[in-house]
Design a protein around this motif. Structure first.
Motif, PDB file in Angstrom:
ATOM      1  N   SER A 135      63.414  20.900  42.908  1.00 27.02           N
ATOM      2  CA  SER A 135      64.689  21.021  43.606  1.00 27.02           C
ATOM      3  C   SER A 135      64.609  20.425  45.009  1.00 27.02           C
ATOM      4  O   SER A 135      65.566  19.814  45.490  1.00 27.02           O
ATOM      5  CB  SER A 135      65.106  22.495  43.697  1.00 27.02           C
ATOM      6  N   ILE A 136      63.480  20.623  45.680  1.00 32.45           N
ATOM      7  CA  ILE A 136      63.308  20.043  47.011  1.00 32.45           C
ATOM      8  C   ILE A 136      63.349  18.514  46.922  1.00 32.45           C
ATOM      9  O   ILE A 136      63.989  17.841  47.747  1.00 32.45           O
ATOM     10  CB  ILE A 136      62.006  20.536  47.651  1.00 32.45           C
ATOM     11  N   PHE A 254      67.597  22.340  50.763  1.00 34.42           N
ATOM     12  CA  PHE A 254      66.187  22.549  51.098  1.00 34.42           C
ATOM     13  C   PHE A 254      65.906  24.025  51.366  1.00 34.42           C
ATOM     14  O   PHE A 254      64.914  24.583  50.876  1.00 34.42           O
ATOM     15  CB  PHE A 254      65.816  21.707  52.315  1.00 34.42           C
ATOM     16  N   LEU A 255      66.773  24.683  52.136  1.00 33.07           N
ATOM     17  CA  LEU A 255      66.573  26.092  52.460  1.00 33.07           C
ATOM     18  C   LEU A 255      66.620  26.953  51.200  1.00 33.07           C
ATOM     19  O   LEU A 255      65.840  27.897  51.043  1.00 33.07           O
ATOM     20  CB  LEU A 255      67.622  26.555  53.469  1.00 33.07           C
ATOM     21  N   GLY A 256      67.536  26.633  50.300  1.00 36.72           N
ATOM     22  CA  GLY A 256      67.607  27.397  49.057  1.00 36.72           C
ATOM     23  C   GLY A 256      66.377  27.207  48.198  1.00 36.72           C
ATOM     24  O   GLY A 256      65.844  28.167  47.623  1.00 36.72           O
ATOM     25  N   ALA A 257      65.913  25.954  48.084  1.00 35.77           N
ATOM     26  CA  ALA A 257      64.717  25.689  47.283  1.00 35.77           C
ATOM     27  C   ALA A 257      63.492  26.370  47.877  1.00 35.77           C
ATOM     28  O   ALA A 257      62.649  26.915  47.148  1.00 35.77           O
ATOM     29  CB  ALA A 257      64.495  24.179  47.176  1.00 35.77           C
ATOM     30  N   VAL A 258      63.387  26.362  49.204  1.00 34.54           N
ATOM     31  CA  VAL A 258      62.275  27.058  49.865  1.00 34.54           C
ATOM     32  C   VAL A 258      62.372  28.564  49.630  1.00 34.54           C
ATOM     33  O   VAL A 258      61.360  29.249  49.425  1.00 34.54           O
ATOM     34  CB  VAL A 258      62.260  26.732  51.374  1.00 34.54           C
ATOM     35  N   ALA A 259      63.607  29.103  49.631  1.00 34.54           N
ATOM     36  CA  ALA A 259      63.786  30.532  49.377  1.00 34.54           C
ATOM     37  C   ALA A 259      63.287  30.909  47.984  1.00 34.54           C
ATOM     38  O   ALA A 259      62.637  31.946  47.804  1.00 34.54           O
ATOM     39  CB  ALA A 259      65.260  30.910  49.533  1.00 34.54           C
ATOM     40  N   PHE A 263      60.266  33.526  47.596  1.00 31.50           N
ATOM     41  CA  PHE A 263      60.679  34.886  47.278  1.00 31.50           C
ATOM     42  C   PHE A 263      60.772  35.207  45.789  1.00 31.50           C
ATOM     43  O   PHE A 263      60.941  36.362  45.420  1.00 31.50           O
ATOM     44  CB  PHE A 263      62.032  35.194  47.933  1.00 31.50           C
ATOM     45  N   VAL A 264      60.666  34.203  44.906  1.00 30.02           N
ATOM     46  CA  VAL A 264      60.896  34.489  43.491  1.00 30.02           C
ATOM     47  C   VAL A 264      59.852  35.451  42.926  1.00 30.02           C
ATOM     48  O   VAL A 264      60.161  36.293  42.075  1.00 30.02           O
ATOM     49  CB  VAL A 264      60.958  33.181  42.675  1.00 30.02           C
ATOM     50  N   LEU A 265      58.602  35.360  43.404  1.00 26.34           N
ATOM     51  CA  LEU A 265      57.564  36.241  42.868  1.00 26.34           C
ATOM     52  C   LEU A 265      57.792  37.691  43.292  1.00 26.34           C
ATOM     53  O   LEU A 265      57.400  38.619  42.588  1.00 26.34           O
ATOM     54  CB  LEU A 265      56.180  35.774  43.317  1.00 26.34           C
ATOM     55  N   ARG A 266      58.432  37.898  44.435  1.00 31.11           N
ATOM     56  CA  ARG A 266      58.701  39.263  44.915  1.00 31.11           C
ATOM     57  C   ARG A 266      60.053  39.789  44.440  1.00 31.11           C
ATOM     58  O   ARG A 266      60.178  40.952  44.075  1.00 31.11           O
ATOM     59  CB  ARG A 266      58.666  39.284  46.456  1.00 31.11           C
ATOM     60  N   THR A 267      61.060  38.928  44.466  1.00 29.77           N
ATOM     61  CA  THR A 267      62.422  39.374  44.182  1.00 29.77           C
ATOM     62  C   THR A 267      62.751  39.329  42.695  1.00 29.77           C
ATOM     63  O   THR A 267      63.513  40.163  42.201  1.00 29.77           O
ATOM     64  CB  THR A 267      63.425  38.507  44.968  1.00 29.77           C
ATOM     65  N   GLY A 268      62.213  38.362  41.993  1.00 29.46           N
ATOM     66  CA  GLY A 268      62.517  38.203  40.573  1.00 29.46           C
ATOM     67  C   GLY A 268      63.594  37.158  40.344  1.00 29.46           C
ATOM     68  O   GLY A 268      64.455  36.913  41.194  1.00 29.46           O
ATOM     69  N   GLN A 312      73.472  26.801  44.665  1.00 29.72           N
ATOM     70  CA  GLN A 312      72.983  26.075  43.504  1.00 29.72           C
ATOM     71  C   GLN A 312      71.494  25.805  43.594  1.00 29.72           C
ATOM     72  O   GLN A 312      70.795  25.767  42.579  1.00 29.72           O
ATOM     73  CB  GLN A 312      73.762  24.770  43.332  1.00 29.72           C
ATOM     74  N   SER A 313      70.978  25.641  44.813  1.00 28.63           N
ATOM     75  CA  SER A 313      69.539  25.428  44.959  1.00 28.63           C
ATOM     76  C   SER A 313      68.745  26.679  44.600  1.00 28.63           C
ATOM     77  O   SER A 313      67.577  26.593  44.209  1.00 28.63           O
ATOM     78  CB  SER A 313      69.204  24.984  46.389  1.00 28.63           C
TER      79      SER A 313
END
Length: 388
Positions: A135-136, A254-259, A263-268, A312-313
């Protein structure tokens, strides 16, 4: 091959494929003047590029399963590079549109192979994290590529955009030809690829996340198709002005892809995907309200669009990961099928946006709202999966 090196190669190839969508957009009026046609006719080049990306995706996926990843990626890079070199040589609208279609075919194979190589190397939440790097790459091509395209157009002419893209693509093919890709333990299935694709398509756990990603992607396609004619038309933006818009768009994606990456491993995946489609809907809704209440204010179009891009990112890499995890059959098929769904939707949406392109922003904004609502519903009714 080291997974980090695979990630680098796939990011570079995705960057090249996505540049074909955005890098020439600031030069669209100049290309139309060269071909002596209306700019709205040249805008169909994006729709045909997307059709070219969509149609062969299932073929690329089954071919990768049968003969391996490396030869398919090399063929795709070769087609893409040669089509770019040939594009400036045409002198008619028909030749331009035909070569945009061929260019899309090459980009299709690049896109499929990037996703398949990532799927080969990562699983579960780590797959979503790895796909966020894709995505980045996408956003760098979408935004900065647009800005670079405006600079090239002003300094060297629009033809140089395609010459440079073609040359770099063939150089990338040369690099890939010297690498060794791992041989997977998976054996080619004796079942027809079309039977496999039908089996995958029948599972809601695959289909709904794939549709959520494709409909959100459609918002970006619709804006890229219609916005140049709106902003460089009645709102009197120059090519350089439109190129500069790539920076806030790039920052949002970029900010969304970095998020996602952080955070995906912690937030799900489920929570982040729901947040993403919600932001796409919110941004599209503000675009619609702004275009109806104050159509002369450009920032009411592009600023809420950046919010939708951020959403969308978040949504896109997770939707790909969820669709792949929800597929009943492993291998290259699920990634190829999700890519086909995304590009088919993008081609249809790009065609609709081309038909709706004009001096008013509200038809574009309304289309974005409909697409975003569809993505929200897909996420709402998609089967929930345990975290990996």
């Amino acid at each position: 091959m080291n997974p980090s090196l695979i990630l680098l190669i796939t990011c570079c190839t995705v960057f090249l494929a996505q540049l074909g969508m955005s890098i020439y957009l600031p030069a669209l009026p100049q290309i139309a003047g060269y071909l002596q046609v209306d700019a709205s006719q040249v805008a169909w080049g994006l729709a045909l590029y997307l059709i070219g990306m969509a149609l062969p995706m299932l073929f690329w996926g089954s071919l990768a399963q049968r003969i391996g990843r490396k030869p398919v990626l090399l063929a795709a890079l070769g087609i893409y590079g040669l089509a770019n070199l040939a594009l400036p040589l045409g002198a008619t609208l028909e030749s331009f549109l035909l070569l945009r279609f061929v260019q899309g075919i090459g980009a299709s194979g690049i896109s499929v192979m990037a996703r398949v190589l990532i799927r080969d190397s990562f699983k579960g939440d780590l797959l979503a994290k790895a796909l966020s790097w894709i995505s980045i790459s996408f956003v760098v091509a979408l935004g900065i590529g647009q800005y670079v395209g405006s600079i090239i157009q002003v300094t060297l002419g629009w033809q140089a955009i395609f010459y440079l893209l073609g040359a770099v693509s063939l150089m990338m093919a040369g690099i890939v030809s010297r690498l060794s890709f791992p041989v997977l333990a998976e054996t080619p299935s004796t079942v027809s690829p079309w039977t496999v694709y039908r089996q995958i398509l029948s599972h809601r756990a695959f289909l709904l996340p794939a549709l959520a990603g494709g409909l959100g992607y459609g918002v970006i396609i619709a804006f890229n198709t219609a916005a140049p004619l709106i902003l460089q038309g009645p709102l009197n933006w120059s090519a350089a002005d439109y190129g500069l818009l790539g920076w806030p768009i790039s920052a949002a994606y970029f900010l969304g892809a970095v998020a996602v990456n952080r955070f995906v491993l912690r937030t799900g995946q489920q929570r982040l995907m729901a947040l993403g489609v919600g932001l796409v809907l919110a941004g599209s809704g503000v675009m619609l309200l702004g275009s109806l209440a104050a159509s002369s204010l450009a920032w009411l179009l592009w600023l809420p669009y950046c919010v939708a891009v951020f959403g969308q990112s978040l949504n896109y890499p997770i939707s790909l990961s969820c669709a792949n995890d929800g597929a009943p059959i492993a291998g290259a098929y699920a990634m190829a099928l999700s890519g086909f769904i995304h590009q088919l939707l993008a081609a249809v949406i790009g065609g609709l946006a081309s038909l709706m392109a004009g001096p008013h922003a509200w038809p574009l904004s309304l289309l974005c709202c409909v697409l975003a609502l569809g993505a929200v519903l897909c996420v709402r009714f998609a089967p929930k999966r345990p975290r990996a």
